[in-house]
Design a protein around this motif. Structure first.
Motif, PDB file in Angstrom:
ATOM      1  N   PRO A 132       0.783  -1.239   0.163  1.00  0.00           N
ATOM      2  CA  PRO A 132       0.036   0.058   0.080  1.00  0.00           C
ATOM      3  C   PRO A 132       0.959   1.345  -0.130  1.00  0.00           C
ATOM      4  CG  PRO A 132       0.020  -0.940   2.312  1.00  0.00           C
ATOM      5  CD  PRO A 132       0.671  -1.816   1.196  1.00  0.00           C
ATOM      6  N   ALA A 133       0.403   2.298  -0.890  1.00  0.00           N
ATOM      7  CA  ALA A 133       1.170   3.581  -0.967  1.00  0.00           C
ATOM      8  C   ALA A 133       0.499   4.292   0.400  1.00  0.00           C
ATOM      9  CB  ALA A 133       0.928   4.259  -2.126  1.00  0.00           C
ATOM     10  N   VAL A 134       1.809   5.232   0.805  1.00  0.00           N
ATOM     11  CA  VAL A 134       1.242   6.031   1.899  1.00  0.00           C
ATOM     12  C   VAL A 134       1.317   7.406   1.283  1.00  0.00           C
ATOM     13  CG1 VAL A 134       1.775   6.943   4.356  1.00  0.00           C
ATOM     14  CG2 VAL A 134       2.118   4.440   3.666  1.00  0.00           C
ATOM     15  N   PHE A 135       0.350   8.206   1.334  1.00  0.00           N
ATOM     16  CA  PHE A 135       0.376   9.496   0.575  1.00  0.00           C
ATOM     17  C   PHE A 135       0.289  10.497   1.503  1.00  0.00           C
ATOM     18  CE2 PHE A 135      -2.213   6.245  -2.067  1.00  0.00           C
ATOM     19  CZ  PHE A 135      -1.575   6.329  -3.121  1.00  0.00           C
ATOM     20  N   GLU A 136       1.028  11.592   1.400  1.00  0.00           N
ATOM     21  CA  GLU A 136       1.485  12.604   2.151  1.00  0.00           C
ATOM     22  C   GLU A 136       0.015  13.714   2.386  1.00  0.00           C
ATOM     23  OE1 GLU A 136       3.646  13.402   4.377  1.00  0.00           O
ATOM     24  OE2 GLU A 136       4.702  11.398   3.729  1.00  0.00           O
ATOM     25  N   PRO A 137      -0.313  14.008   3.307  1.00  0.00           N
ATOM     26  CA  PRO A 137      -1.555  14.742   3.641  1.00  0.00           C
ATOM     27  C   PRO A 137      -1.039  16.254   3.068  1.00  0.00           C
ATOM     28  CG  PRO A 137      -1.172  13.756   5.592  1.00  0.00           C
ATOM     29  CD  PRO A 137      -0.114  13.387   4.997  1.00  0.00           C
ATOM     30  N   HIS A 138      -2.154  17.008   2.500  1.00  0.00           N
ATOM     31  CA  HIS A 138      -1.774  18.238   1.960  1.00  0.00           C
ATOM     32  C   HIS A 138      -3.253  19.023   2.248  1.00  0.00           C
ATOM     33  CE1 HIS A 138      -1.459  21.751  -0.784  1.00  0.00           C
ATOM     34  NE2 HIS A 138      -0.288  21.304  -1.066  1.00  0.00           N
ATOM     35  N   PRO A 139      -3.333  19.517   3.484  1.00  0.00           N
ATOM     36  CA  PRO A 139      -4.736  19.889   3.898  1.00  0.00           C
ATOM     37  C   PRO A 139      -5.303  21.031   3.205  1.00  0.00           C
ATOM     38  CG  PRO A 139      -3.365  20.142   5.730  1.00  0.00           C
ATOM     39  CD  PRO A 139      -2.763  19.444   4.702  1.00  0.00           C
ATOM     40  N   ALA A 140      -4.413  22.267   2.558  1.00  0.00           N
ATOM     41  CA  ALA A 140      -4.625  23.223   2.045  1.00  0.00           C
ATOM     42  C   ALA A 140      -4.933  23.205   0.671  1.00  0.00           C
ATOM     43  CB  ALA A 140      -3.621  24.141   2.254  1.00  0.00           C
ATOM     44  N   VAL A 169      -8.129  -4.332  -9.377  1.00  0.00           N
ATOM     45  CA  VAL A 169      -6.588  -4.373  -9.912  1.00  0.00           C
ATOM     46  C   VAL A 169      -5.995  -3.105 -10.197  1.00  0.00           C
ATOM     47  CG1 VAL A 169      -4.944  -5.495 -11.669  1.00  0.00           C
ATOM     48  CG2 VAL A 169      -7.035  -7.002 -10.976  1.00  0.00           C
ATOM     49  N   GLY A 170      -6.813  -2.402 -11.109  1.00  0.00           N
ATOM     50  CA  GLY A 170      -6.078  -1.037 -11.486  1.00  0.00           C
ATOM     51  C   GLY A 170      -5.881  -0.232 -10.033  1.00  0.00           C
ATOM     52  N   ALA A 171      -6.681  -0.146  -9.273  1.00  0.00           N
ATOM     53  CA  ALA A 171      -6.618   0.613  -7.863  1.00  0.00           C
ATOM     54  C   ALA A 171      -5.472   0.046  -7.044  1.00  0.00           C
ATOM     55  CB  ALA A 171      -7.825   0.626  -7.115  1.00  0.00           C
ATOM     56  N   ASP A 172      -5.395  -1.355  -7.040  1.00  0.00           N
ATOM     57  CA  ASP A 172      -4.427  -2.035  -6.452  1.00  0.00           C
ATOM     58  C   ASP A 172      -3.086  -1.585  -6.829  1.00  0.00           C
ATOM     59  OD1 ASP A 172      -3.185  -3.624  -4.173  1.00  0.00           O
ATOM     60  OD2 ASP A 172      -2.969  -5.390  -5.769  1.00  0.00           O
ATOM     61  N   ALA A 173      -2.833  -1.677  -8.251  1.00  0.00           N
ATOM     62  CA  ALA A 173      -1.954  -0.940  -8.891  1.00  0.00           C
ATOM     63  C   ALA A 173      -1.309   0.183  -8.681  1.00  0.00           C
ATOM     64  CB  ALA A 173      -1.847  -1.153 -10.480  1.00  0.00           C
ATOM     65  N   LEU A 174      -2.010   0.914  -8.220  1.00  0.00           N
ATOM     66  CA  LEU A 174      -1.821   2.554  -7.824  1.00  0.00           C
ATOM     67  C   LEU A 174      -1.515   2.507  -6.124  1.00  0.00           C
ATOM     68  CD1 LEU A 174      -4.430   4.341  -9.931  1.00  0.00           C
ATOM     69  CD2 LEU A 174      -2.070   4.406 -10.331  1.00  0.00           C
ATOM     70  N   GLY A 175      -1.733   1.459  -5.526  1.00  0.00           N
ATOM     71  CA  GLY A 175      -1.477   1.484  -4.242  1.00  0.00           C
ATOM     72  C   GLY A 175      -2.703   2.312  -3.208  1.00  0.00           C
ATOM     73  N   LEU A 176      -3.862   2.268  -4.054  1.00  0.00           N
ATOM     74  CA  LEU A 176      -4.958   3.130  -3.578  1.00  0.00           C
ATOM     75  C   LEU A 176      -5.501   2.654  -2.296  1.00  0.00           C
ATOM     76  CD1 LEU A 176      -6.864   4.469  -6.539  1.00  0.00           C
ATOM     77  CD2 LEU A 176      -5.757   5.773  -4.579  1.00  0.00           C
ATOM     78  N   PHE A 177      -5.446   1.068  -1.817  1.00  0.00           N
ATOM     79  CA  PHE A 177      -5.966   0.505  -0.507  1.00  0.00           C
ATOM     80  C   PHE A 177      -5.483   0.622   0.570  1.00  0.00           C
ATOM     81  CE2 PHE A 177      -7.558  -2.418  -4.213  1.00  0.00           C
ATOM     82  CZ  PHE A 177      -8.868  -1.621  -4.473  1.00  0.00           C
ATOM     83  N   PRO A 178      -5.736   1.355   1.549  1.00  0.00           N
ATOM     84  CA  PRO A 178      -5.063   1.784   2.757  1.00  0.00           C
ATOM     85  C   PRO A 178      -4.778   0.328   3.308  1.00  0.00           C
ATOM     86  CG  PRO A 178      -6.830   3.441   2.510  1.00  0.00           C
ATOM     87  CD  PRO A 178      -6.922   2.284   1.406  1.00  0.00           C
TER      88      PRO A 178
END
Length: 392
Positions: A27-35, A364-373
């Protein structure tokens, strides 16, 4: 983004009717960007979560899980993605949210935006009209009622295409007069939604013409006549060259918001003279990834922006494959797999509008992008779906 180790596997179907073993990626970990971002205005047309514990029938007013619905908006806000509230992705209209529910959604969405400092605009249309063949006067009054409500909640309006208007208008002058009168009452500059037949065939002939260049002439006339009232145009025709042509012709200061879920990378980057902003349904599932790209664009790193956004295009093309309006099923499906809601059901009951193979390809596409937390959860839910669909 960073990754963590993983080794979950499951068996999934393929287009040739065989089964293969799929191993979940890290799983990818995406940096928050609240602004909100500086370089582009960015809005996701976000979906709504139905309350499946309520006793409802699809096509009859469905109870909404407001807690999960607003939590999902805060999830997008945390990555700098604004919300285009109560738009098509919310399943507003026939079989979905009625105007009374859309009003609640707009109010709650605006409250959430104020709470966290998120950007928001909200859809205003004519869907409260009860008569089968309303007059132009009734259409104007319906638009104005919704614009005034949207503004009372704190946001500017997106003028949604009106099914009532396409039925009542006899020519382009009727469109221009209706929009002129509605714009005269707006106190905040609006975004006009040009929604093409690829998303809604019943809107054929909108702006008084089936020919797109004649329709474009009408839209440009509207923009020229109302410079202080229109912030921009949401362009939803899935036609990259035509969007670029239109973008070059709009008056100075008018923003074009791309709705092209097939080719948004180059449209958002622009050609050195003009560029599009983003108001996209695909930002509902890919918001965390897109956030990394827009942060790079703010830092003037166009190469990274291009690489990150292009990585999402195959997933978007699959989600919006014809008939494109069924993409809403995919947004709810990915939200369920990602743990943002507890079920895979839609407000309108249209969760069966895509094939199991289509949904598998999205998985499969979403998993390839690391979208699943939580890939274990996603794999478990995918197995469950396949099992109840007779695929084990």
């Amino acid at each position: 983004m960073t990754t963590t180790p993983l080794s979950t596997t499951l068996r999934i179907p393929t287009a040739d009717r065989s089964l293969i073993t799929h191993t979940m990626r890290e799983p990818a970990v995406f940096e928050p960007h609240p602004a909100p971002f500086r370089s582009r205005s960015v809005y996701a047309a976000a979906h709504v979560v139905v309350d499946v514990r309520g006793d409802y029938q699809p096509g009859v007013q469905a109870p909404i899980d407001w807690e999960s619905t607003i939590a999902f908006r805060k999830h997008l806000f945390s990555y700098g993605i604004g919300i285009a509230e109560a738009m098509d992705t919310s399943e507003r209209g026939e079989l979905g949210l009625d105007w009374a529910q859309a009003k609640e959604l707009i109010r709650y969405g605006n409250d959430a935006a104020r709470e966290v400092g998120g950007a928001i605009v909200s859809g205003a249309g004519t869907d409260q009209l009860a008569t089968a063949n309303p007059s132009l006067e009734e259409i104007v009054e319906a638009y104005i009622e919704q614009v005034e409500y949207v503004e009372s909640c704190g946001s500017a309006a997106v003028l949604r295409a009106s099914h009532a208007l396409v039925g009542a208008a006899k020519n382009e002058d009727d469109y221009l007069e209706v929009y002129r009168r509605v714009l005269a009452k707006a106190t905040k500059p609006v975004i006009v939604h040009w929604l093409g037949t690829v998303f809604d065939p019943s809107l054929r002939g909108y702006w008084g013409h089936e020919d797109l260049r004649e329709a474009m002439r009408v839209v440009l006339t509207l923009l020229d006549a109302n410079p202080a009232k229109i912030r921009g145009v949401k362009f939803s025709l899935l036609d990259d060259p035509f969007e670029q042509e239109f973008r070059a012709l709009v008056p100075a200061g008018v923003e074009v918001f791309t709705g092209d879920d097939y080719g948004y990378t180059d449209l958002l980057l622009g050609d050195g003279k003009t560029h599009s902003h983003g108001l996209l349904g695909v930002l509902d599932p890919i918001g965390p990834i897109a956030s990394q790209a827009f942060a790079a664009l703010d830092a003037e790193n166009e190469d990274r922006f291009r690489d990150v956004m292009n990585s999402t295009i195959p997933f978007a093309v699959k989600m919006f494959e014809p008939p494109a309006d069924r993409y809403k099923t995919g947004t709810v499906f990915i939200a369920w797999l990602s743990g943002h809601q507890s079920h895979f059901r839609q407000v309108s009951g249209r969760e069966g509008f895509r094939s199991i193979q289509h949904l598998t390809d999205l998985f499969v596409g979403a998993d390839a992008l690391g979208l699943f937390p939580d890939p274990d959860l996603a794999a478990h839910r995918m197995r469950t779906l396949l099992a109840v669909s007779g695929i084990e």
